[in-house]
Scaffold this motif. Structure first.
Motif, PDB file in Angstrom:
ATOM      1  N   HIS A  63      40.145  39.982  42.911  1.00 21.30           N
ATOM      2  CA  HIS A  63      41.334  39.143  42.815  1.00 21.30           C
ATOM      3  C   HIS A  63      40.879  37.737  42.422  1.00 21.30           C
ATOM      4  CE1 HIS A  63      43.886  42.099  44.991  1.00 21.30           C
ATOM      5  NE2 HIS A  63      42.739  42.396  45.571  1.00 21.30           N
ATOM      6  N   LEU A  64      41.576  37.116  41.463  1.00 26.73           N
ATOM      7  CA  LEU A  64      41.251  35.763  41.023  1.00 26.73           C
ATOM      8  C   LEU A  64      42.418  34.837  41.339  1.00 26.73           C
ATOM      9  CD1 LEU A  64      39.423  37.672  39.267  1.00 26.73           C
ATOM     10  CD2 LEU A  64      39.475  35.878  37.563  1.00 26.73           C
ATOM     11  N   ARG A  65      42.090  33.677  41.914  1.00 29.21           N
ATOM     12  CA  ARG A  65      43.108  32.673  42.216  1.00 29.21           C
ATOM     13  C   ARG A  65      42.657  31.328  41.657  1.00 29.21           C
ATOM     14  NH1 ARG A  65      42.579  35.342  47.069  1.00 29.21           N
ATOM     15  NH2 ARG A  65      41.500  33.629  48.079  1.00 29.21           N
ATOM     16  N   ASP A  66      43.571  30.667  40.980  1.00 27.65           N
ATOM     17  CA  ASP A  66      43.329  29.344  40.426  1.00 27.65           C
ATOM     18  C   ASP A  66      44.092  28.339  41.270  1.00 27.65           C
ATOM     19  OD1 ASP A  66      42.942  27.078  38.945  1.00 27.65           O
ATOM     20  OD2 ASP A  66      43.734  27.887  37.070  1.00 27.65           O
ATOM     21  N   HIS A  67      43.369  27.540  42.061  1.00 26.33           N
ATOM     22  CA  HIS A  67      43.975  26.574  42.978  1.00 26.33           C
ATOM     23  C   HIS A  67      45.001  27.245  43.897  1.00 26.33           C
ATOM     24  CE1 HIS A  67      42.264  23.823  39.979  1.00 26.33           C
ATOM     25  NE2 HIS A  67      42.076  23.043  41.025  1.00 26.33           N
ATOM     26  N   GLY A  68      44.663  28.417  44.400  1.00 28.02           N
ATOM     27  CA  GLY A  68      45.514  29.109  45.361  1.00 28.02           C
ATOM     28  C   GLY A  68      46.569  30.011  44.754  1.00 28.02           C
ATOM     29  N   LYS A  69      46.737  29.976  43.430  1.00 23.05           N
ATOM     30  CA  LYS A  69      47.750  30.801  42.772  1.00 23.05           C
ATOM     31  C   LYS A  69      47.066  31.925  42.004  1.00 23.05           C
ATOM     32  CE  LYS A  69      50.707  26.815  42.290  1.00 23.05           C
ATOM     33  NZ  LYS A  69      51.106  25.750  41.401  1.00 23.05           N
ATOM     34  N   PRO A  70      47.655  33.129  41.989  1.00 27.19           N
ATOM     35  CA  PRO A  70      47.030  34.245  41.259  1.00 27.19           C
ATOM     36  C   PRO A  70      46.802  33.887  39.788  1.00 27.19           C
ATOM     37  CG  PRO A  70      48.843  35.045  42.606  1.00 27.19           C
ATOM     38  CD  PRO A  70      48.890  33.532  42.654  1.00 27.19           C
ATOM     39  N   VAL A 130      45.081  38.014  34.859  1.00 27.44           N
ATOM     40  CA  VAL A 130      43.920  38.867  34.562  1.00 27.44           C
ATOM     41  C   VAL A 130      44.274  39.972  33.577  1.00 27.44           C
ATOM     42  CG1 VAL A 130      42.768  38.401  36.756  1.00 27.44           C
ATOM     43  CG2 VAL A 130      44.331  40.343  36.585  1.00 27.44           C
ATOM     44  N   SER A 131      45.431  39.849  32.924  1.00 26.68           N
ATOM     45  CA  SER A 131      45.898  40.910  32.029  1.00 26.68           C
ATOM     46  C   SER A 131      44.924  41.186  30.876  1.00 26.68           C
ATOM     47  CB  SER A 131      47.288  40.573  31.480  1.00 26.68           C
ATOM     48  OG  SER A 131      47.260  39.376  30.729  1.00 26.68           O
ATOM     49  N   LYS A 132      44.156  40.178  30.458  1.00 28.42           N
ATOM     50  CA  LYS A 132      43.199  40.362  29.363  1.00 28.42           C
ATOM     51  C   LYS A 132      41.763  40.140  29.836  1.00 28.42           C
ATOM     52  CE  LYS A 132      46.640  39.075  25.991  1.00 28.42           C
ATOM     53  NZ  LYS A 132      47.136  38.072  25.081  1.00 28.42           N
ATOM     54  N   ALA A 133      41.571  40.166  31.128  1.00 28.87           N
ATOM     55  CA  ALA A 133      40.241  39.929  31.696  1.00 28.87           C
ATOM     56  C   ALA A 133      39.480  41.237  31.861  1.00 28.87           C
ATOM     57  CB  ALA A 133      40.377  39.240  33.051  1.00 28.87           C
ATOM     58  N   THR A 134      38.162  41.117  31.932  1.00 25.07           N
ATOM     59  CA  THR A 134      37.309  42.257  32.233  1.00 25.07           C
ATOM     60  C   THR A 134      36.229  41.787  33.202  1.00 25.07           C
ATOM     61  OG1 THR A 134      35.816  41.810  30.393  1.00 25.07           O
ATOM     62  CG2 THR A 134      37.624  43.349  29.973  1.00 25.07           C
ATOM     63  N   ALA A 135      35.639  42.751  33.885  1.00 25.42           N
ATOM     64  CA  ALA A 135      34.544  42.409  34.790  1.00 25.42           C
ATOM     65  C   ALA A 135      33.596  43.588  34.903  1.00 25.42           C
ATOM     66  CB  ALA A 135      35.079  42.034  36.166  1.00 25.42           C
ATOM     67  N   PRO A 190      42.013  45.495  34.229  1.00 24.29           N
ATOM     68  CA  PRO A 190      43.245  44.958  34.814  1.00 24.29           C
ATOM     69  C   PRO A 190      44.105  46.056  35.435  1.00 24.29           C
ATOM     70  CG  PRO A 190      42.878  44.016  32.644  1.00 24.29           C
ATOM     71  CD  PRO A 190      41.878  45.126  32.817  1.00 24.29           C
ATOM     72  N   ALA A 191      44.604  45.765  36.629  1.00 29.61           N
ATOM     73  CA  ALA A 191      45.511  46.662  37.357  1.00 29.61           C
ATOM     74  C   ALA A 191      46.509  45.771  38.096  1.00 29.61           C
ATOM     75  CB  ALA A 191      44.743  47.555  38.319  1.00 29.61           C
ATOM     76  N   GLY A 192      47.584  45.423  37.411  1.00 29.01           N
ATOM     77  CA  GLY A 192      48.556  44.508  38.011  1.00 29.01           C
ATOM     78  C   GLY A 192      47.978  43.103  38.066  1.00 29.01           C
ATOM     79  N   ASP A 193      47.902  42.532  39.276  1.00 27.70           N
ATOM     80  CA  ASP A 193      47.421  41.161  39.431  1.00 27.70           C
ATOM     81  C   ASP A 193      45.940  41.078  39.799  1.00 27.70           C
ATOM     82  OD1 ASP A 193      47.590  42.206  41.971  1.00 27.70           O
ATOM     83  OD2 ASP A 193      48.567  40.455  42.848  1.00 27.70           O
ATOM     84  N   LYS A 194      45.194  42.167  39.575  1.00 23.47           N
ATOM     85  CA  LYS A 194      43.772  42.206  39.946  1.00 23.47           C
ATOM     86  C   LYS A 194      42.991  43.022  38.938  1.00 23.47           C
ATOM     87  CE  LYS A 194      44.941  46.021  42.970  1.00 23.47           C
ATOM     88  NZ  LYS A 194      46.360  45.927  42.697  1.00 23.47           N
ATOM     89  N   LEU A 195      41.672  42.979  39.061  1.00 25.37           N
ATOM     90  CA  LEU A 195      40.793  43.853  38.293  1.00 25.37           C
ATOM     91  C   LEU A 195      40.351  44.944  39.255  1.00 25.37           C
ATOM     92  CD1 LEU A 195      38.747  41.054  36.558  1.00 25.37           C
ATOM     93  CD2 LEU A 195      40.432  42.532  35.481  1.00 25.37           C
ATOM     94  N   GLU A 196      40.243  46.197  38.746  1.00 32.45           N
ATOM     95  CA  GLU A 196      40.015  47.305  39.679  1.00 32.45           C
ATOM     96  C   GLU A 196      39.280  48.462  39.026  1.00 32.45           C
ATOM     97  OE1 GLU A 196      43.028  48.823  42.828  1.00 32.45           O
ATOM     98  OE2 GLU A 196      43.433  49.977  41.013  1.00 32.45           O
ATOM     99  N   ALA A 197      38.546  49.187  39.868  1.00 32.42           N
ATOM    100  CA  ALA A 197      37.918  50.454  39.474  1.00 32.42           C
ATOM    101  C   ALA A 197      38.006  51.386  40.671  1.00 32.42           C
ATOM    102  CB  ALA A 197      36.464  50.245  39.087  1.00 32.42           C
TER     103      ALA A 197
END
Length: 128
Positions: A59-66, A69-74, A91-98
């Protein structure tokens, strides 16, 4: 002599003001886990890793707000004892997931390379 003392005092005051103005980190938000994971802050972004035997979430938060991550990878590398496992998060909704089978537990170390909007960050976690 008075001139030197005055100049030194003025320089110190200006340096203190410049230093305070340069500190742009806002601690109005806390860095507590919101999803039961481990939180690490890098460049004003909170990264929360939730590592379970069947799912890895970031889960990524920028200054406390989600963060978006729609185009993010990890890519997360799990290090448990002598075992190493690499996991691609999508991406899986508001987080990155496997999902899958993961060897995680107390003492597991994780290194995540996260790419958001073409910018990569490396984040290190220690699972408790």
């Amino acid at each position: 002599m008075k001139t030197q003392a005055l100049l030194a005092s003025l320089a110190l005051t200006l340096a203190s003001t410049a230093f305070a103005a340069g500190d742009k980190h806002d601690h109005a938000h806390e860095h507590k886990p919101l999803h039961g994971g481990v939180v690490v802050e890098i460049k004003d972004i909170d990264y929360e890793l939730v590592a379970k035997p069947t799912v890895i979430q970031l889960h990524l938060r920028d200054h406390g707000k989600p963060a978006d991550v729609s185009k993010a990878t990890a890519k997360v590398t799990l290090l448990s004892g002598t075992e190493k496992q690499e996991v691609e998060l999508k991406p899986a909704g508001d987080k990155l997931e496997a999902t899958g089978s993961f060897k995680v537990g107390a003492g597991t170390k994780a290194v995540a390379v996260v790419s958001v909007a073409g910018k990569a960050s490396t984040v290190r976690f220690s699972i408790k």
